[in-house]
Design a protein around this motif. Structure first.
Motif, PDB file in Angstrom:
ATOM      1  N   THR B  63      16.084 112.757  55.664  1.00  0.00           N
ATOM      2  CA  THR B  63      15.387 112.339  54.457  1.00  0.00           C
ATOM      3  C   THR B  63      16.052 111.136  53.809  1.00  0.00           C
ATOM      4  O   THR B  63      15.505 110.558  52.898  1.00  0.00           O
ATOM      5  N   LEU B 223      19.908 122.342  46.710  1.00  0.00           N
ATOM      6  CA  LEU B 223      19.108 121.131  46.569  1.00  0.00           C
ATOM      7  C   LEU B 223      19.411 120.167  47.713  1.00  0.00           C
ATOM      8  O   LEU B 223      18.514 119.493  48.215  1.00  0.00           O
ATOM      9  N   ARG B 225      20.284 120.996  50.691  1.00  0.00           N
ATOM     10  CA  ARG B 225      19.615 121.536  51.865  1.00  0.00           C
ATOM     11  C   ARG B 225      18.123 121.228  51.850  1.00  0.00           C
ATOM     12  O   ARG B 225      17.511 120.971  52.865  1.00  0.00           O
ATOM     13  N   LEU B 226      17.554 121.276  50.650  1.00  0.00           N
ATOM     14  CA  LEU B 226      16.121 121.042  50.538  1.00  0.00           C
ATOM     15  C   LEU B 226      15.789 119.559  50.567  1.00  0.00           C
ATOM     16  O   LEU B 226      14.636 119.174  50.568  1.00  0.00           O
ATOM     17  N   GLY B 227      16.812 118.720  50.540  1.00  0.00           N
ATOM     18  CA  GLY B 227      16.563 117.281  50.565  1.00  0.00           C
ATOM     19  C   GLY B 227      16.263 116.710  49.203  1.00  0.00           C
ATOM     20  O   GLY B 227      15.836 115.579  49.088  1.00  0.00           O
ATOM     21  N   LEU B 228      16.493 117.478  48.147  1.00  0.00           N
ATOM     22  CA  LEU B 228      16.246 116.959  46.794  1.00  0.00           C
ATOM     23  C   LEU B 228      17.536 116.359  46.244  1.00  0.00           C
ATOM     24  O   LEU B 228      18.016 116.743  45.188  1.00  0.00           O
ATOM     25  N   ARG B 230      18.296 113.457  45.127  1.00  0.00           N
ATOM     26  CA  ARG B 230      18.226 112.682  43.887  1.00  0.00           C
ATOM     27  C   ARG B 230      18.345 113.566  42.671  1.00  0.00           C
ATOM     28  O   ARG B 230      18.925 113.182  41.670  1.00  0.00           O
ATOM     29  N   GLN B 231      17.779 114.743  42.804  1.00  0.00           N
ATOM     30  CA  GLN B 231      17.803 115.632  41.654  1.00  0.00           C
ATOM     31  C   GLN B 231      19.242 115.997  41.290  1.00  0.00           C
ATOM     32  O   GLN B 231      19.577 116.079  40.114  1.00  0.00           O
ATOM     33  N   VAL B 233      21.930 114.181  41.877  1.00  0.00           N
ATOM     34  CA  VAL B 233      22.592 113.018  41.297  1.00  0.00           C
ATOM     35  C   VAL B 233      22.134 112.819  39.863  1.00  0.00           C
ATOM     36  O   VAL B 233      22.901 112.451  38.986  1.00  0.00           O
TER      37      VAL B 233
END
Lengths: 697, 474
Positions: B63, B223, B225-228, B230-231, B233
């Motif tokens: 991602t 997060l 792991r889920l590829g989120l 940015r959240q 950071v």
């Protein structure tokens, strides 16, 4: 007085207020280069480098959120401050590094960055959905405040001359608030949403409203204003004639821009872009490295015009002094000429008509009353009224004046005034009347004040059986004589004077137009008073006005809320918690879905390489349905988000009203404590604060 | 003996499989035995848990392209861009190493999926440089894989009332780790973490508790792991300063690395160092970033600092050795590689490196035995191909072109995609005058790896018909 020095094509479309300039120092020997940084429609930010970086002049930053505002950083010149629908980001482009990022639940509406008040450090001030937040560069909150509506413009400047910048905030409902050390010092009411604010010289600031008004305030007093049917799309301050005082530069929606003198509003310079270009931004920066800041005009299609004052070299103190002297003289001569003109016209008029003509000299009487749904301006006099023109700022929905023509003329006239806000304005009423048998008409201008609470229609006190309890009841003590309170009411309400004659107590009942919400006030002689209403905002406005009128420094109040409304409030707050939880879950679900689709995509690639068409078809079908699910999730998330926003706004408004029911330190304390309660999601506490304020501040 | 006592003892001995079995027996007798339940959860988790703050997961890797802020970051500020510039800048390539498939830049191959077992896999510079993309989506399947070895899943996530467990602080943590590591059910794990954090903050409102950090880290992990990324950071920048564990620092730095902001990650690490001075994990993070940014001097000095605090840090030793090897000090490299051997890193890569060092330091008698050792130890095909490739270089250095040709042919036989060997064979063919064959080999090499500068150069030389002795070997 401005000369065009440079025209640059960005080849990118630019959105209003979403462009700024960042500066880079690439290495020691090359100088500073400037780059335009702006938002694109696809949730990205473009950086247009003057020197190509990696074979590409335009660099895109992938933000992934709707960008609402952009500005540059006063210290880190290569950093850009971005406000998005849910975050505040400070990103250093040269170092590819996020300096600060902070989640702003309510969304960012306006941002200003700089040092202000006594603190020397750089702070970011964020204005959004009914709130104002100040963060330091580590992302820690310095203070928080509630506003009456969406914050649309912010500026930092020194309005009281103490050598420190202070904060001004403008909101969508036309309030201008001046803050000092985190506390609101004064509030100015304007007639429409404040769109732009800019600091000028000598404690002055320029403002622009959504209805096309532009003007300048000196401290709290308005120096001038101009209204146009065009919209203002950009505002800047720039010294056009190089006299040491910046002029106010307005960019208009039809592609023109003009510079106005800060003191008089006189147009000093006019400029125009090509017809197909409309202005989106005005910047002041030395981006061409010419040693003097240029005025930069950006068009929507990405053309950038840079201007410099044409007589840059001849600046000297003497010239400025001379100019001052001649200016004063010229002004005096102009005034005298106007007077002469008027006198001559009058003389001419008298000579023409001759002394024999009978001029109706009846007096006109102006009274303000209420009819069923409106405030009514009653005109009465002996003569026949032909026409009435009413000028009032911000009173009428479209425009500032209202004209009525009576055919045939009549002796009395009632003009309904659509009062929407509690705002004291002066009505300039021009009445044109004459006697029935005369050709000549007489014009009389009458100035009549419209009291602040003119839309509070006085009704008779409800009888005992109709006396139902209202939603809110506020109780407080005010050490003023009853006569003084009567005076306040007489001045600010339209009330028959016989209601105020009592020596022991004043009991008044109102209906607030246009919704006809009931409101009752009881002032007792021993100093206590009580206000009952269905709407807290009316109560809070009354309290604030009362406090300013009697110069009350601190006032603590008790509020009672009826049970059903209390339940409603708690439901609202519980709803916020629920929506937030759902939002979190939806985000995770979407991420999960994206991962799943990615897996399917990999599978499909495998199948493709192995020429397995059946498997491939299956994978693509799965991707399609997964994609559809993603779209659905996004829709759910969108509606959830807007619902959440609505509720957060309501809560902020509630805090605003409940804090405004107190004065002074009680008010600020309630705001701060409410913020803590909202952060901790302790809604019981929030409600308690609404009712009782802070007992031991 | 009380079976539960036995189970605890087994757990202490890290005999997790046995422990889980005993706990299952206890639970069959008494389904309400909470302690046994927790112990079983922990035993099962411990068996498969790994340190995920170290590993840049392939999922995030996949991602990262969309998570990255900008594709054209200024040079020196992005790990992705710096590799590109290094390749384009051939003038500076004389003193820096061109990072190709068989000559990796670093002394340690990281991000390797096989490292997830628990021990950090130290392979060697000339060893397996597995391309990141090849590691594929194995990690996301890790959960299911471990589940199948477990054969029985004793917790049915769908039937668990997460809110109820989240309120019990002593149950929540083991359950979270079980969900995260064993079941691989990140979504439920995240929900549990969120609820646990909420209930915790409700319990001790206002007082900041250190336990909260555990759940914050847990949320950040999920997060990632889920590829989120940015959240993380964006939401956590305020709390990494007050972090009480290194985990938080590592997680945030990692998320910055995923969105390709090495400078920001560096700053996080440095802030972390202020809080946890001399922490070797943080220091090695810094060293890795410097390495990725092509600042090998800074990187090596950081690694040297690590060795001051932890003299058996294999990663630091290997990286410093690689640095010495490439900067013309093979003697020092040899010393360090021998140190690695002494520490028990007894694998093919180290032997291969020692062989190369011996070659450079003129100790020819040791070269062949070391090479043989390496060939004996190499199990995987890729690795074997690499070692044969390096053996070819030894042949070349000793002037035995036939040996070299044989070795490289073996390399190609084992790994048909080895473009460098292909290029080298082409040069040998050209030297012997077999122009047609050489040309074909060069084209084959280029088709395997499009940006192989040496093959391009050779082909150009061939076109110009002045095929003097200027061909490039890799």
């Amino acid at each position: 007085m401005l000369t065009l020095v440079n025209v640059t094509e960005l080849n990118l479309s630019v959105f209003p207020g979403q462009i700024t300039i960042c500066k880079f120092k690439e290495n020691v020997d090359t100088g500073i280069t400037s780059s335009y940084v702006g938002a694109t429609s696809a949730n990205k930010v473009f950086v247009r480098h003057t020197n190509p970086v990696q074979q590409d002049q335009i660099q895109y930053l992938n933000i992934d959120q709707r960008i609402t505002t952009l500005c540059n950083h006063p210290v880190h010149h290569s950093a850009v401050v971005m406000g998005t629908a849910s975050h505040l980001l400070v990103y250093d482009i040269a170092e590819n590094r996020t300096i600060m990022s902070k989640e702003i639940e309510n969304g960012v509406g306006a941002v200003v960055i700089g040092s202000f008040d006594e603190a020397g450090e750089i702070n970011v001030i964020i204005g959004g959905n009914c709130f104002l937040q100040c963060l330091n560069m580590e992302g820690n909150e310095r203070y928080w405040n509630v506003m009456s509506d969406q914050v649309s413009a912010l500026a930092l400047f020194d309005f009281d001359g103490d050598g420190h910048n202070h904060l001004i905030a403008g909101t969508d409902d036309g309030n201008l608030r001046l803050f000092k050390n985190g506390r609101m010092t004064s509030e100015i009411k304007e007639t429409d949403a404040v769109t732009y604010l800019t600091a000028l010289t000598d404690h002055c600031f320029g403002y622009a409203l959504a209805n096309g008004t532009v003007g300048v305030y000196h401290k709290r007093n308005r120096l001038w204003r101009v209204k146009s049917k065009n919209h203002i799309v950009a505002l800047a301050s720039y010294d056009v004639d190089n006299d040491g005082h910046p002029e106010l530069i307005c960019g208009w929606s039809h592609g023109r821009f003009d510079a106005r003198h800060w003191q008089t509003g006189e147009v000093v310079f006019k400029g125009k872009l090509d017809s197909q270009h409309s202005i989106v931004a005005l910047l002041v920066d030395d981006w061409l490295q010419m040693g003097h800041a240029q005025l930069i005009v950006c068009s929507q299609l990405g053309q950038v015009w840079s201007y410099l004052p044409s007589d840059l070299e001849s600046t000297s103190l003497d010239r400025i002094k001379d100019e001052y002297a001649t200016q004063a003289e010229e002004e005096a001569i102009r005034m005298l000429l106007i007077r002469k003109q008027n006198l001559l016209a009058e003389l001419e008029h008298i000579r023409q008509s001759g002394p024999s003509t009978e001029i109706a000299d009846e007096e006109m009487h102006l009274t303000l009353t209420h009819n069923q749904n409106n405030v009514l301006l009653q005109l009465e006099g002996g003569a026949m009224i032909n026409a009435v023109i009413v000028f009032a700022e911000g009173l009428f929905a479209n425009g500032e004046s209202h004209a009525l023509h009576y055919d045939p003329p009549r002796t009395s006239a009632g003009i309904p005034l659509p009062v929407q806000r509690n705002l004291a304005v002066d009505l300039h009423v021009n009445v044109i009347f004459g006697s029935p048998n005369s050709e000549l008409l007489k014009v009389v201008e009458i100035v009549h004040p419209l009291p602040t609470f003119s839309r509070f229609k006085s009704v008779s006190w409800p009888s005992a059986e109709n006396l139902s309890a209202l939603q809110f009841r506020l109780m407080a003590r005010l050490q003023e004589r009853i006569q003084r309170i009567g005076f306040w009411i007489a001045q600010n309400f339209i009330v028959p004077p016989e209601l105020l004659t009592s020596d022991t107590s004043i009991e008044l009942a109102f209906e607030v137009l246009p919704w006809r919400t009931p409101l009752r006030m009881i002032f007792r002689n021993e100093g206590s008073f009580m206000i009952e209403s269905d709407r807290l905002d009316h109560v809070s406005e009354l309290i604030q006005h009362l406090a300013t009128f009697f110069n009350v420094q601190h006032l603590a109040t008790e509020i009672e809320i009826r049970d059903d409304h209390r339940k409603q409030l708690l439901e609202l707050m519980e709803g916020v918690r629920g929506y937030q939880a759902i939002r979190q879950r939806l985000t995770v679900d979407m991420a999960d879905q994206v991962n799943e689709i990615r897996n399917w995509y990999n599978e499909s690639e495998n199948a493709r390489l192995m020429n397995d068409t059946v498997e491939m078809k299956r994978c693509y079908a799965a991707i399609l349905s997964g994609n559809q699910q993603l779209v659905d999730l996004q829709n759910i998330r969108d509606s959830n988000y807007s619902e959440l926003m609505k509720r957060l706004k309501q809560i902020n408004l509630h805090v605003q009203h409940s804090s405004n029911c107190r004065v002074g330190k009680y008010q600020t304390d309630v705001i701060q404590a409410s913020r803590q309660a909202i952060k901790a999601e302790d809604f019981e506490q929030l409600l308690k604060l609404t009712l009782h304020g802070i007992e031991n501040p | 003996m009380d079976p539960f006592y036995a189970a605890v003892s087994l757990y202490r001995k890290r005999n997790f499989v046995q422990c889980a079995r005993v706990c299952t027996d206890i639970l069959q007798e008494n389904g309400q035995h909470q302690a046994a339940w927790i112990l079983k959860v922990r035993a099962v988790t411990q068996r498969v848990a790994f340190d995920d703050t170290e590993v840049l997961e392939n999922l995030a890797e996949a991602t990262s392209a969309e998570n990255r802020w900008t594709k054209t970051a200024p040079s020196g500020t992005s790990t992705v861009a710096s590799i590109k510039t290094a390749k384009q800048d051939k003038t500076t390539a004389s003193n820096t190493r061109p990072p190709t498939q068989s000559r990796p830049f670093s002394g340690v191959v990281r991000l390797n999926h096989s490292g997830l077992g628990g021990t950090h896999d130290i392979s060697n510079s000339q060893g397996t440089a597995k391309s990141r993309a090849q590691t594929g989506r194995l990690l996301s399947r890790l959960g299911t894989a471990s589940l199948s070895t477990e054969a029985e899943s004793f917790i049915n996530v769908a039937r668990i009332n997460l809110a109820q467990y989240a309120a019990l602080s002593q149950l929540a943590k083991p359950l979270f780790e079980y969900l995260y590591f064993v079941q691989g059910d990140v979504k439920s794990a995240l929900e549990l973490a969120n609820q646990a954090q909420q209930s915790l903050s409700l319990l001790q409102s206002c007082s900041k508790d250190e336990k909260n950090h555990y759940w914050k880290c847990a949320i950040a992990r999920c997060l990632v792991r889920l590829g989120l990324v940015r959240q993380i950071v964006q939401t956590t920048s305020e709390w990494h300063i007050e972090m009480n564990t290194t985990d938080g620092v590592l997680l945030i730095a990692k998320s910055y690395l995923i969105i390709d902001q090495p400078m920001a990650a560096l700053e996080v690490y440095k802030k972390g160092l202020e809080k946890f001075p001399k922490d070797t994990v943080i220091l090695s993070g810094i060293a890795r970033i410097y390495e990725d940014l092509q600042k090998s001097e800074d990187s090596v000095s950081t690694y040297k600092e690590i060795l001051k605090y932890d003299c058996s840090n294999t990663e630091a030793v290997a990286c410093i050795a690689a640095y010495f090897f490439y900067t013309g000090q093979p003697e020092w490299a040899l010393v360090l590689y021998r140190r690695l051997l002494q520490m028990g890193i007894h694998n093919a890569e180290v032997f291969c490196n020692i062989a190369l060092c011996c070659l450079k330091t003129q100790q020819f008698d040791m070269v062949i035995p070391c090479m043989e050792n390496a060939l004996n130890l190499a199990v995987k095909d890729d690795l074997l191909a690499m070692i044969w490739y390096n053996a070819g270089h030894i042949g070349l250095a000793m002037g035995d072109l036939q040996l070299a040709e044989l070795c490289w042919k073996l390399t190609r036989r084992i790994n048909a995609h080895h473009c460098e060997a292909c290029n080298n064979l082409a040069v040998l063919a050209l030297l012997e005058g077999r122009i047609q064959e050489g040309n074909a080999l060069l084209l084959a090499s280029l088709s395997l790896c499009e940006d192989l500068a040496e093959a391009k150069f050779n082909l150009e030389q061939l076109m110009n018909q002045d095929n003097g002795p200027t061909e490039c070997l890799i």
